[in-house]
Design a protein around this motif. Structure first.
Motif, PDB file in Angstrom:
ATOM      1  N   UNK A 103      33.309  30.544  27.662  1.00 33.74           N
ATOM      2  CA  UNK A 103      33.642  31.731  28.461  1.00 33.74           C
ATOM      3  C   UNK A 103      35.018  31.609  29.107  1.00 33.74           C
ATOM      4  N   UNK A 104      35.781  32.639  28.998  1.00 27.06           N
ATOM      5  CA  UNK A 104      37.116  32.701  29.561  1.00 27.06           C
ATOM      6  C   UNK A 104      37.062  32.571  31.086  1.00 27.06           C
ATOM      7  N   UNK A 105      35.942  32.961  31.650  1.00 27.01           N
ATOM      8  CA  UNK A 105      35.762  32.840  33.106  1.00 27.01           C
ATOM      9  C   UNK A 105      35.952  31.405  33.568  1.00 27.01           C
ATOM     10  N   UNK A 106      35.713  30.483  32.648  1.00 23.65           N
ATOM     11  CA  UNK A 106      35.760  29.072  33.028  1.00 23.65           C
ATOM     12  C   UNK A 106      37.154  28.470  32.886  1.00 23.65           C
ATOM     13  N   UNK A 107      38.112  29.265  32.486  1.00 26.10           N
ATOM     14  CA  UNK A 107      39.489  28.769  32.386  1.00 26.10           C
ATOM     15  C   UNK A 107      39.957  28.245  33.735  1.00 26.10           C
ATOM     16  N   UNK A 108      40.710  27.179  33.763  1.00 25.53           N
ATOM     17  CA  UNK A 108      41.263  26.713  35.037  1.00 25.53           C
ATOM     18  C   UNK A 108      42.130  27.804  35.640  1.00 25.53           C
ATOM     19  N   UNK A 109      41.948  28.011  36.921  1.00 26.23           N
ATOM     20  CA  UNK A 109      42.630  29.136  37.558  1.00 26.23           C
ATOM     21  C   UNK A 109      44.141  28.917  37.666  1.00 26.23           C
ATOM     22  N   UNK A 110      44.548  27.659  37.515  1.00 25.65           N
ATOM     23  CA  UNK A 110      45.987  27.434  37.607  1.00 25.65           C
ATOM     24  C   UNK A 110      46.666  27.452  36.236  1.00 25.65           C
ATOM     25  N   UNK A 111      45.905  27.760  35.224  1.00 27.63           N
ATOM     26  CA  UNK A 111      46.522  27.889  33.892  1.00 27.63           C
ATOM     27  C   UNK A 111      47.447  29.109  33.904  1.00 27.63           C
ATOM     28  N   UNK A 112      48.463  29.106  33.070  1.00 23.52           N
ATOM     29  CA  UNK A 112      49.470  30.173  33.116  1.00 23.52           C
ATOM     30  C   UNK A 112      48.863  31.580  32.959  1.00 23.52           C
ATOM     31  N   UNK A 113      47.911  31.705  32.044  1.00 21.00           N
ATOM     32  CA  UNK A 113      47.317  33.015  31.784  1.00 21.00           C
ATOM     33  C   UNK A 113      46.614  33.566  33.014  1.00 21.00           C
ATOM     34  N   UNK A 114      45.621  32.832  33.519  1.00 22.28           N
ATOM     35  CA  UNK A 114      44.912  33.308  34.706  1.00 22.28           C
ATOM     36  C   UNK A 114      45.835  33.525  35.895  1.00 22.28           C
ATOM     37  N   UNK A 115      46.876  32.684  36.010  1.00 21.68           N
ATOM     38  CA  UNK A 115      47.792  32.853  37.141  1.00 21.68           C
ATOM     39  C   UNK A 115      48.515  34.187  37.034  1.00 21.68           C
ATOM     40  N   UNK A 116      48.946  34.500  35.859  1.00 18.09           N
ATOM     41  CA  UNK A 116      49.673  35.770  35.656  1.00 18.09           C
ATOM     42  C   UNK A 116      48.751  36.957  35.898  1.00 18.09           C
ATOM     43  N   UNK A 117      47.526  36.842  35.460  1.00 21.71           N
ATOM     44  CA  UNK A 117      46.576  37.951  35.659  1.00 21.71           C
ATOM     45  C   UNK A 117      46.284  38.120  37.138  1.00 21.71           C
ATOM     46  N   UNK A 118      46.200  36.983  37.830  1.00 26.40           N
ATOM     47  CA  UNK A 118      45.939  37.060  39.272  1.00 26.40           C
ATOM     48  C   UNK A 118      47.060  37.843  39.954  1.00 26.40           C
ATOM     49  N   UNK A 119      48.256  37.580  39.492  1.00 28.74           N
ATOM     50  CA  UNK A 119      49.407  38.275  40.032  1.00 28.74           C
ATOM     51  C   UNK A 119      49.296  39.785  39.790  1.00 28.74           C
ATOM     52  N   UNK A 120      48.827  40.153  38.600  1.00 27.45           N
ATOM     53  CA  UNK A 120      48.647  41.587  38.285  1.00 27.45           C
ATOM     54  C   UNK A 120      47.633  42.195  39.235  1.00 27.45           C
ATOM     55  N   UNK A 121      46.556  41.480  39.414  1.00 29.10           N
ATOM     56  CA  UNK A 121      45.472  41.996  40.272  1.00 29.10           C
ATOM     57  C   UNK A 121      45.964  42.139  41.709  1.00 29.10           C
ATOM     58  N   UNK A 122      46.684  41.100  42.168  1.00 29.76           N
ATOM     59  CA  UNK A 122      47.135  41.124  43.565  1.00 29.76           C
ATOM     60  C   UNK A 122      48.147  42.241  43.805  1.00 29.76           C
ATOM     61  N   UNK A 123      49.073  42.368  42.894  1.00 30.50           N
ATOM     62  CA  UNK A 123      50.169  43.314  43.156  1.00 30.50           C
ATOM     63  C   UNK A 123      49.815  44.756  42.766  1.00 30.50           C
ATOM     64  N   UNK A 124      49.020  44.909  41.764  1.00 31.46           N
ATOM     65  CA  UNK A 124      48.816  46.275  41.257  1.00 31.46           C
ATOM     66  C   UNK A 124      47.472  46.884  41.629  1.00 31.46           C
ATOM     67  N   UNK A 125      46.493  46.011  41.893  1.00 31.11           N
ATOM     68  CA  UNK A 125      45.170  46.585  42.126  1.00 31.11           C
ATOM     69  C   UNK A 125      44.728  46.467  43.577  1.00 31.11           C
ATOM     70  N   UNK A 126      45.021  45.325  44.152  1.00 24.78           N
ATOM     71  CA  UNK A 126      44.500  45.104  45.493  1.00 24.78           C
ATOM     72  C   UNK A 126      45.530  45.357  46.590  1.00 24.78           C
ATOM     73  N   UNK A 127      46.744  45.587  46.186  1.00 29.16           N
ATOM     74  CA  UNK A 127      47.803  45.812  47.186  1.00 29.16           C
ATOM     75  C   UNK A 127      47.554  47.118  47.944  1.00 29.16           C
TER      76      UNK A 127
END
Lengths: 450, 261, 261
Positions: free
Chosen positions: C237-261
Motif C-alpha cells: 500500500x502506498x499509504x505505507x510509503x515513508x512520509x519523508x520520501x520525495x513523492x509524499x513530501x511533494x504531495x504534502x506540499x500540494x495538500x498544505x498549500x492548495x487544499x488546507x490553506x
C-alpha cells in the motif's frame, strides 16, 4: 418609446415584488412601443401588403395590451408557447404571452444586442441557444412580467426544458404555478391520446391557478374559427407554388404562423387577415406578378428554419435585390396542419393534441424522429419548385444539427443544392451578415443559380 | 412475401365488399406500355406539364377536402402477379360526373415488380408526389392526406379518373423501370367508406415508416435513435426509481420542515 | 453535495490514464490524515477497476456498483412493497458499503453489469452518497473514469479539481480537455481547478510554463520517486510509503498549500 427605467441593470433577485413588476412592465411596454412604431411605419404604406402589416400589428398590439392590462390590474394572464394549444387559452379568455416572444417576434428591435450582451455579462454560456438565453436573461433581470401561471415546454430541445428549470430557481418565478405538458417520444395514436390527456390536465391546472373556467362551447367556437383560419392559410400556401411566387419573405410566410398561433388563436380577426392575404395573393397570381416588382424572381429558396430575425432587414432584402432569390417557403410557413374535429370534446382535445405534437413547426421536425426533416423537404421541394434548400444551421439547434446529413442526402436525392451555413438567427455577432452573404453568394455561384 | 402483400389482398377484399354493399364499382383496363398510356390523353403529362397552380375559382372538381374525406397511400410487392397491370377500380362517381363538386377521395396506388426491394420504397413514394407533372391537376401541399384539384380547363376537356390513372401509371413506370405492374383504386363514394380504407392505410404506413428507417440506417443515418428512454425496455425500472427519488425528496423536505420547527 | 451548505470539502483527482492518479490520490490520503486538519475523511474510489483499494491497502465487501445492481434487480422483479422500500433502504445499503480504515472511510464505486443508462438509479445513489457525505469533513474522489462519471454517479459539485498529468504532450492535452469540459461545457461545477505534474524528472520551468499556457494554476510537481514504483510493483500500500520520501513530501506540499490553506 418609453425611457428605460433606472433599475434596468439590477438583477431580479435584488428587487422587491413591486419594483420587479414595474421594471418588467416598463420593459414589456418598451417592446409594445417598438411594435407601435412599426405599425406607424406600416400605416404609411398604401398597398394591400401595407394594410396586411397594419392588421397584423394591430392584432399583435392588442394581445400585448391585454397582457399589460392584466399586469396593471392584477388579473390572470399566462406565459405559454405557440405549441401548447393556444386555442385553449383563447377559449378560457386568458391573455398570454410567449416566453420566447422577443427572439421570435421582436428580434429586430434595437435593444436586442444589448440584451444578448447583458446575458453574457450575467454569465450565460454563449453556446446556449440565443432564443433560450434571451428569455433566461429577461427572467433573471426582472424584465419579464411574472404571470399567474406558466405553461411550460419540454420539446423539441434540451434548452426549452432547461428554461423551465430556470423558472423554478428564480426567486420571482419559483412560486408561479408551472405545468409543462409531457410530449411523448412517438407519434402514433397512443401518443396523441396521451398528449390529449396532458392538454386536459393543462386545462384543469389553468382553471385552478387562474380562476378562469373552460367552456366547451367556447372551445368549439374557437376551434371552428381556428379551422377557418387554417383553411385559408392552406389555400394561401398553394399560391406560393406559383411561378413567380406572389410574395417573398415579408408577406404571408412566417407571418401566417405568427397570426395563427402566436397572438390569439381562433380569433375572427386572424381569419380576416388570412382572407385579405389570400385575396391579395390571388390577384398577384392571376396577374403573374412576383414578390418583388423591381427584382424578378430567379432563385426559389426553401429556408428550412425560422428567419434570421436578428438581422432580417439586412439580409432578406439583399437576397432579393442581389440575387432575385425569393424565400418561397420556410419551416414556419409550411402547412401540414390537420383541422380540428369539433364534433365532441374528445375529438377536439384529440386533434389539438395532434396539431401541437405533430404539426406545429420545429416541434414537428425536431421532437419526433428525423424522418420529418426528410419528408417535409421532399414535399416542399417538389410542390414549391424549389431551386435550393438552405439550412441556416442556427447555433442553438442541437436538435436539428445532427440531421444536417439527412437533409443533405435528401436534397442530393432530389437533385437540389443544399447549403448549411452555421449562424445565429438572432445574434449577428456569431456569424456576421457579410460572412453569411458571402457564403450564400458563393453557393449560388457554385451551383449555377441565379 | 413482401411486407405489403397482405395489404394488397385487403384492398382487393375491400373492393369486393364495396361491390357487395351496392356501391357503384367500375373497373377498366389501361395499356401496359408506358408510352401507350399517354396516347390520346387530353392533357400533357411529364415534368413541367402543370406549371401553374389551380386557384379556387378555377377548380372544376375538388378531391379529398378534409370535410369530404381523404385517404391516399401506396403499396408495393415483388410479386407482380398479385396485381393486374393497368387495372383501374373506381368506386363512386367519376370526376366528369361531378362538375364543380367536392368529392371524398381515396387513392391506392399498387406497384409490383420482381426486382423491387425495400430500398425502392422511397422512390416509389416520391414517384406518387406528382407536383407539376399532370396538366390541370394539382395535389395540394398537405402532407397528411391527399387533397387535389382538377382545373376547369382540363375538366372541360374531359379529365376523368381514366386520365388521372393513365398519368400516374405513366409517371411511375417512367420513373421506376423496375416496376412491371401498376394497379390503382379510386374511392369517391363516401367519407365512411374511406374509414375502412384508412385502417389499411395506417397499417401500411406503419410498415412504410419502419422500412424508411431501415433505408436511412443502411445509409448511415439513424432516424430514430434507439438510445432514448421511450424505446428502452427497462423504462419501467426508471419510472419506479423516479418515484423512489420523489419519495426521498419529500421525506427530506418534511424532515427539514420538522427541524425548522 | 455542496461544501458551502455543510462545510464538507470535496476534492477530486482526474487526468489521463496512466499518469499516476491512483498513487497520487493515495499519497494525498496520507497527507490529509497526517495534517490532522482534514477532519473526518472519506475516500471514494471511482475507478471501475477498484485501483485505489490496493493503493490504500483496503478491502471492501460491497461496491456501489453492486448496490446499483441490487436496486435495478428489485425494480425489475420486486413487488410493490419491495420497490417502495428502496427509498428507506438505500441509505443503509450505501452505509453498508462503507469500509472503515485507519483514520478514514472508503467507498468503492466499482463496476456495473447491467447495460443501460438507468439515470434515475444514478440520481438515487448520488443522493444517498450526498446524505452519507454530510457525516464527513473532507471527501477525496479518485476520478479514474473521468469527471462525467463523477458528475453522473458521485457529485455534481466540487470544491477542488486536481488534474494530474505526467510530463507528456498527451497528458497535457487531456488536462486541456478536462479544463474545457469544466469551464466551457460545465460538466461539473467546480470551485477551483489546478494541475499537478507527476513523475517529474527535471524541466520544472518547462512544466510551469506549460501550466501557464494551459491556463491552469500549478498545484505542484511530484518528482519521480523510485520508492513509489517499488511499492506499486510489490503491491505494498502506498499509504505505507515513508512520509519523508520525495513523492509524499511533494504531495504534502500540494495538500498544505492548495487544499488546507
Amino acid at each position: 418609446m418609453e425611457a428605460i427605467e433606472d433599475n434596468m441593470g439590477t438583477a431580479a433577485h435584488d428587487l422587491t415584488t413591486l419594483e420587479h413588476k414595474e421594471k418588467a412592465l416598463a420593459r414589456y411596454k418598451m417592446e409594445r412601443d417598438w411594435f407601435a412604431f412599426l405599425l406607424e411605419a406600416a400605416g404609411g404604406m398604401d398597398t394591400p401588403e401595407g394594410k396586411l402589416q397594419v392588421k397584423l400589428l394591430t392584432i399583435l398590439l392588442d394581445s400585448k395590451e391585454k397582457v399589460i392590462s392584466s399586469v396593471m390590474n392584477d388579473t390572470p394572464f399566462v406565459a405559454a408557447y405557440y405549441c401548447t394549444a393556444p386555442e385553449i387559452l383563447n377559449a378560457m379568455n386568458l391573455p398570454w404571452f410567449m416566453i420566447m416572444e422577443t427572439p421570435f417576434l421582436a428580434a429586430s428591435a434595437p435593444y436586442l444586442l444589448d440584451d444578448l450582451r447583458g446575458a453574457e455579462e450575467m454569465g450565460m454560456g454563449t453556446d446556449l441557444c440565443s432564443a433560450i438565453r434571451l428569455p433566461m436573461y429577461y427572467i433573471e433581470s426582472g424584465l419579464m412580467p411574472v404571470p399567474s401561471a406558466v405553461v411550460g415546454l419540454l420539446s423539441p430541445c434540451d434548452g426549452t426544458t432547461m428554461l423551465q428549470q430556470v423558472l423554478q430557481h428564480n426567486p420571482a418565478w419559483k412560486n408561479v404555478p408551472l405545468f409543462a405538458p409531457d410530449p411523448p417520444y412517438t407519434s402514433d395514436e397512443r401518443a396523441i391520446r396521451y398528449f390529449a390527456n396532458e392538454l386536459r390536465t393543462m386545462v384543469s391546472f389553468l382553471e385552478e391557478k387562474t380562476g378562469r373556467k373552460m367552456d366547451m362551447h367556447r372551445l368549439r367556437e374557437v376551434c371552428e374559427e381556428s379551422n377557418r383560419t387554417y383553411k385559408l392559410w392552406q389555400e394561401y400556401n398553394e399560391l406560393r407554388r406559383a411561378v413567380p411566387c406572389p410574395h417573398g419573405w415579408e408577406i404571408g410566410g412566417a407571418q401566417a404562423f405568427a397570426v395563427s398561433q402566436c397572438f390569439v388563436a381562433g380569433d375572427p380577426r386572424c381569419t380576416d387577415w388570412f382572407q385579405q392575404l389570400l385575396e391579395c395573393g390571388e390577384i398577384k397570381v392571376k396577374e403573374g406578378r412576383g414578390a418583388n416588382e423591381y427584382f424578378p424572381e430567379k432563385i426559389r429558396i426553401l429556408w428550412f428554419d425560422i428567419m434570421p430575425y436578428g438581422w432580417v432587414f439586412e439580409f432578406m432584402p439583399w437576397l432579393e435585390q442581389e440575387w432575385g432569390a425569393i424565400l418561397v417557403m420556410d419551416m414556419f410557413s409550411n402547412f401540414p396542419y390537420t383541422l380540428i374535429d369539433t364534433s365532441s370534446e374528445e375529438t377536439m382535445f384529440h386533434d389539438l393534441a395532434k396539431r401541437n405534437l405533430m404539426d406545429v413547426p420545429m416541434i414537428r421536425q425536431a421532437r419526433g424522429t428525423a424522418e420529418n426533416f426528410s419528408s417535409d423537404i421532399t414535399r416542399m421541394v417538389k410542390d414549391y419548385k424549389i431551386d435550393c434548400v438552405i439550412w441556416p444551421g442556427h447555433m442553438g439547434h442541437k436538435d436539428g444539427a445532427a440531421t444536417a446529413g439527412i437533409m443533405r442526402e435528401t436534397c442530393r436525392g432530389l437533385g437540389v443544392p443544399f447549403l448549411h451555413i452555421g449562424l445565429d438567427l438572432f445574434d449577428r455577432r456569431y456569424t456576421s451578415v457579410e460572412e453569411v452573404k458571402d457564403k450564400v453568394s458563393e453557393f449560388f455561384r457554385g451551383m449555377g443559380l441565379g | 412475401m413482401t411486407a405489403f402483400d397482405d395489404h394488397i389482398r385487403q384492398v382487393t377484399e375491400f373492393v369486393a365488399t364495396m361491390r357487395q354493399q351496392g356501391r357503384p364499382v367500375r373497373q377498366f383496363a389501361l395499356p401496359n406500355d408506358a408510352n401507350h398510356l399517354r396516347a390520346g390523353l387530353p392533357i400533357q403529362v411529364g415534368a413541367g406539364a402543370n406549371p401553374g397552380i389551380i386557384l379556387r375559382s378555377d377548380t372544376f372538381v375538388e378531391l379529398g377536402n378534409p370535410d369530404a374525406g381523404s385517404c391516399g397511400f401506396g403499396l408495393w410487392t415483388e410479386n407482380p402477379s398479385l396485381l393486374e397491370d393497368g387495372r383501374v377500380t373506381l368506386i363512386g362517381p367519376d370526376i366528369t360526373e361531378s362538375p364543380l363538386g367536392s368529392l371524398p377521395f381515396g387513392q391506392v396506388v399498387m406497384v409490383g415488380g420482381a426486382g423491387l426491394i425495400a430500398d425502392d420504397q422511397v422512390a416509389i413514394g416520391q414517384a406518387q408526389v406528382v407536383a407539376d407533372q399532370i396538366e390541370g391537376y394539382m395535389v395540394r401541399s398537405s402532407s397528411r392526406n391527399i387533397w387535389s384539384r382538377v382545373s376547369k380547363r382540363v375538366g372541360a376537356r374531359g379529365f376523368s379518373f381514366d386520365t388521372l390513372a393513365r398519368s400516374l401509371m405513366f409517371l411511375i413506370k417512367s420513373a421506376l423501370p423496375k416496376v412491371e405492374s401498376v394497379e390503382i383504386a379510386f374511392v369517391t363514394s363516401s367519407k365512411d367508406d374511406l374509414l375502412t380504407l384508412n385502417q389499411i392505410a395506417e397499417s401500411a404506413q406503419a410498415i412504410g415508416r419502419a422500412a424508411l428507417k431501415e433505408h436511412w440506417k443502411a445509409r448511415g443515418y439513424d432516424l430514430d435513435c434507439d438510445l432514448h428512454c421511450g424505446s428502452c425496455h427497462d423504462k419501467t425500472v426508471c419510472d419506479d426509481i423516479r418515484k423512489v427519488v420523489a419519495t426521498r425528496l419529500r421525506k427530506d423536505k418534511e424532515a427539514l420542515g420538522d427541524d425548522a420547527q | 453535495m455542496g461544501s458551502s451548505a455543510n462545510g464538507t470539502k470535496l476534492i477530486s483527482v482526474c487526468g489521463k490514464g496512466g499518469t499516476g492518479k491512483t498513487v497520487f490520490t493515495a499519497m494525498m490520503t496520507r497527507a490529509l490524515l497526517d495534517s490532522g486538519r482534514a477532519g473526518r475523511l472519506l475516500v471514494i474510489d471511482a475507478d471501475p477497476a477498484l485501483g485505489q483499494l490496493s493503493a490504500l491497502g483496503a478491502r471492501v465487501t460491497r461496491t456501489m456498483g453492486q448496490i446499483r445492481e441490487d436496486i435495478i434487480r428489485t425494480a425489475r422483479r420486486g413487488d410493490r412493497d419491495e420497490k417502495a422500500e428502496i427509498a428507506d433502504k438505500v441509505d443503509y445499503m450505501v452505509f453498508d458499503a462503507l469500509s472503515e480504515m485507519d483514520g478514514f472511510a472508503l467507498l468503492a464505486m466499482g463496476r456495473t453489469e447491467s447495460l443501460g443508462c438507468f439515470c434515475p438509479v444514478n440520481s438515487l445513489l448520488r443522493s444517498a452518497i450526498e446524505t452519507l457525505s454530510k457525516s464527513f469533513d473532507t471527501i477525496l474522489v479518485d476520478g479514474e473514469a473521468g469527471i462525467e462519471q463523477i458528475n453522473r454517479q458521485v457529485t455534481q459539485r466540487l470544491d477542488t479539481l486536481i488534474i494530474v498529468s505526467d510530463p507528456s504532450a498527451r497528458g497535457m492535452e487531456t488536462a486541456a480537455v478536462v479544463k474545457d469540459m469544466v469551464e466551457r461545457e460545465k460538466i461539473i461545477e467546480c470551485g477551483k481547478m489546478g494541475i499537478v505534474f507527476n513523475r517529474v524528472t527535471g524541466n520544472e520551468q518547462l512544466l510551469e510554463d506549460s501550466a501557464r499556457r494551459l491556463g491552469l494554476p500549478l498545484f505542484g510537481l511530484i518528482p519521480s520517486d523510485p520508492a513509489i514504483a517499488e511499492y506499486d510493483l510489490a503491491g505494498t500500500p502506498i499509504l505505507q510509503l515513508p512520509t519523508d520520501a520525495p513523492g509524499p513530501r511533494a504531495v504534502r506540499n500540494v495538500v498544505e498549500t492548495c487544499l488546507l490553506a
